[in-house]
Design an enzyme around this catalytic site. Structure first.
Site, PDB file in Angstrom:
ATOM      1  CB  VAL A 117      -0.795   0.673   0.641  1.00  0.00           C
ATOM      2  CG1 VAL A 117      -1.492   0.872   1.244  1.00  0.00           C
ATOM      3  CG2 VAL A 117      -2.029  -1.506   1.193  1.00  0.00           C
TER       4      VAL A 117
ATOM      5  CB  VAL B 154     -13.929   0.619   5.558  1.00  0.00           C
ATOM      6  CG1 VAL B 154     -15.350  -0.301   6.055  1.00  0.00           C
ATOM      7  CG2 VAL B 154     -13.869   0.388   7.923  1.00  0.00           C
TER       8      VAL B 154
ATOM      9  CE  LYS C  83     -12.112  -4.707   5.623  1.00  0.00           C
ATOM     10  NZ  LYS C  83     -12.273  -5.476   4.877  1.00  0.00           N
TER      11      LYS C  83
ATOM     12  CE  LYS D 135      -8.930  -4.141   7.107  1.00  0.00           C
ATOM     13  NZ  LYS D 135      -7.958  -4.317   6.732  1.00  0.00           N
TER      14      LYS D 135
ATOM     15  N   GLY E  28      -6.105  -4.600  -1.544  1.00  0.00           N
ATOM     16  CA  GLY E  28      -5.421  -4.745  -3.479  1.00  0.00           C
ATOM     17  C   GLY E  28      -4.352  -2.767  -3.467  1.00  0.00           C
TER      18      GLY E  28
ATOM     19  N   GLY F 141     -11.747  -0.941   1.208  1.00  0.00           N
ATOM     20  CA  GLY F 141     -10.455  -0.299   0.150  1.00  0.00           C
ATOM     21  C   GLY F 141     -10.431   1.086  -0.112  1.00  0.00           C
TER      22      GLY F 141
ATOM     23  CG  ASP G 289     -10.315  -7.779   6.589  1.00  0.00           C
ATOM     24  OD1 ASP G 289      -9.548  -7.390   6.839  1.00  0.00           O
ATOM     25  OD2 ASP G 289     -11.610  -7.911   6.380  1.00  0.00           O
TER      26      ASP G 289
ATOM     27  CB  ILE H 138     -15.894   0.995  -1.325  1.00  0.00           C
ATOM     28  CG1 ILE H 138     -16.491  -0.578  -1.982  1.00  0.00           C
ATOM     29  CG2 ILE H 138     -17.171   1.639  -1.576  1.00  0.00           C
ATOM     30  CD1 ILE H 138     -17.026  -1.591  -2.090  1.00  0.00           C
TER      31      ILE H 138
ATOM     32  NE  ARG I 228      10.103  -3.499  11.265  1.00  0.00           N
ATOM     33  CZ  ARG I 228       9.887  -4.629  12.305  1.00  0.00           C
ATOM     34  NH1 ARG I 228      10.122  -5.307  11.099  1.00  0.00           N
ATOM     35  NH2 ARG I 228       8.497  -4.363  12.234  1.00  0.00           N
TER      36      ARG I 228
END
Length: 424
Positions: free
Chosen positions: A14, A127, A200, A102, A297, A129, A196, A131, A45
């Site tokens: 991401v 929540v 959300k 999340k 994604g 991705g 998961d 949308i 790191r």
């Protein structure tokens, strides 16, 4: 044009997508927003690992915190405890904070709200991705009372169920393919066991109802027990099986649950396949709204992260203006979490029994004695046994569970009976 300098913590899938999109669409973002977003630091790191990306790398969070030219910090490393420590330090240094985390938001939302003290705090990417559902709940639907919302909140589970339905793949085969394609982690537990989607659901419930619910208090079940014959039987009955997160308000109670559900073919949610997410939201003013898109994604999640960055950057001249993440919820204090045993819905029951005299009578009478009535019953005969499929009328979870326990005690019952809730 005003420049707005940010720092990014973490350069995984991401984080790298955020950097690439900000660079690719730098002029487009500036034209649309009136703000030029500049990456001041990227904290990793090991700088040597990322030198090929030609970025202003650092291995020091403190360096970011002490840099007064950096106005916003984006956390994209995952986990709960360490990201929470980062958030505390960012807010302590009076900087805005954006995260896609999340798990941290769901478990630490109350503490984060207090720590932010009105500083800009974005979590759109936490929540579903890409949308923009957080924006919808917090801004677009602010003039509506949210009556209920439900939907597909985990793309991995949706991909697996779609493969089982369309490709006739076993659960294990579909899971392996999801991992190969990058939809599922090496350890897919959170996805397939409903955790998961549960995170959300808790975040959206806080936005919609101001309710402080803990994960352990919410009914959460996954898809790991779903078999191909369940998919086939659901299709025969006019349903598809989806993992849903559901929130419904009734008087002073809110019910929250995540579980596989039989979704009718004529429901929009049943048409959402692959790794997509979808949400149906009902407001008292707008009626039903339907949101659908990529739920996971790098690029989809990065799109939501950048949306938060730009929205906060637009507030730069109103730095003292409070920007509460979840709003003020004194109005909602009367809402309580409904006990999971009192949640009512229809059920699908599949049970294999030996061919014995009186079996059907025992099954139906046991259900009736516990307040469970039958809407539809199908029987498929085998050589020495039969598969009984029952659709119940709407009944409380507690009553169905009591009846189910009694059914399991009968010696004519074979294997593991199945129960799946029906989406209404």
């Amino acid at each position: 044009m005003h420049k707005y300098k940010i720092a990014i913590i973490g350069l995984g899938t991401v984080g790298l997508s955020v950097v690439q999109i900000l660079n690719k669409h730098k002029n487009l973002i500036a034209q649309r927003s009136g703000v030029e977003i500049e990456i001041g630091k990227v904290v990793v790191r090991n700088k040597k690992k990322y030198e090929c990306h030609n970025l202003p790398l650092s291995e020091s969070l403190q360096e970011v915190l002490e840099d007064k030219s950096i106005s916003l910090v984006v956390e994209l490393i995952g986990g709960v405890d360490y990201p929470f420590e980062i958030a505390k330090k960012v807010f302590a240094h009076k900087k805005a904070f954006v995260t896609a985390n999340k798990a941290m938001i769901a478990s630490k939302m109350q503490e984060l709200c207090k720590l932010s003290k009105g500083l800009p705090f974005g979590f759109e990417a936490s929540v579903c991705g890409g949308i923009p559902i957080i924006e919808a709940f917090r801004d677009s639907l602010v003039g509506n009372e949210i009556l209920d919302f439900s939907g597909i909140m985990n793309g991995t589970s949706n991909f697996i169920l779609t493969q089982m339905e369309e490709k006739n793949q076993s659960f294990s085969m579909a899971l392996s393919q999801a991992q190969e394609l990058g939809y599922a982690e090496a350890d897919p537990t959170l996805d397939i066991q409903g955790g998961d989607a549960g995170h959300k659901l808790l975040i959206l419930a806080k936005l919609a109802y101001g309710i402080e619910a803990k994960e352990e208090d919410v009914l959460i079940e996954g898809i790991e027990e779903i078999e191909l014959d369940d998919i086939a039987m659901a299709k025969r009955l006019g349903y598809k099986i989806k993992l849903l997160g559901i929130a419904r308000k009734e008087d002073e109670f809110v019910e929250l649950r995540v579980h596989p559900a039989l979704v009718p073919y004529d429901c929009m949610l049943s048409s959402v396949g692959g790794a997509k997410n979808a949400l149906s939201v009902r407001g008292d003013g707008v009626g039903e709204m339907f949101y659908c898109g990529l739920g996971a994604g790098g690029d989809a999640t990065a799109s939501a992260v950048i949306s938060d960055i730009v929205n906060i950057a637009r507030l730069r001249e109103c730095a003292s203006y409070p920007f509460p993440a979840f709003g003020s919820f004194d109005f909602y204090k009367h809402f309580k979490l409904k006990d999971r045993g009192e949640i009512a819905c229809q059920f699908y029951i599949k049970i294999e029994v030996l061919h014995q005299s009186g079996v059907m009578a025992k099954l139906t009478s046991t259900l009736a004695e516990n307040g469970v009535s039958i809407s539809q019953l199908l029987q498929e005969d085998k050589t020495q046994s039969a598969i009984i499929v029952i659709l119940t009328h709407r009944c409380e979870e507690r009553k169905l569970n009591e009846a189910f326990c009694k059914l399991l005690s009968f010696d004519f019952v074979l294997g593991n009976p199945r129960k799946i809730r029906v989406y209404e």
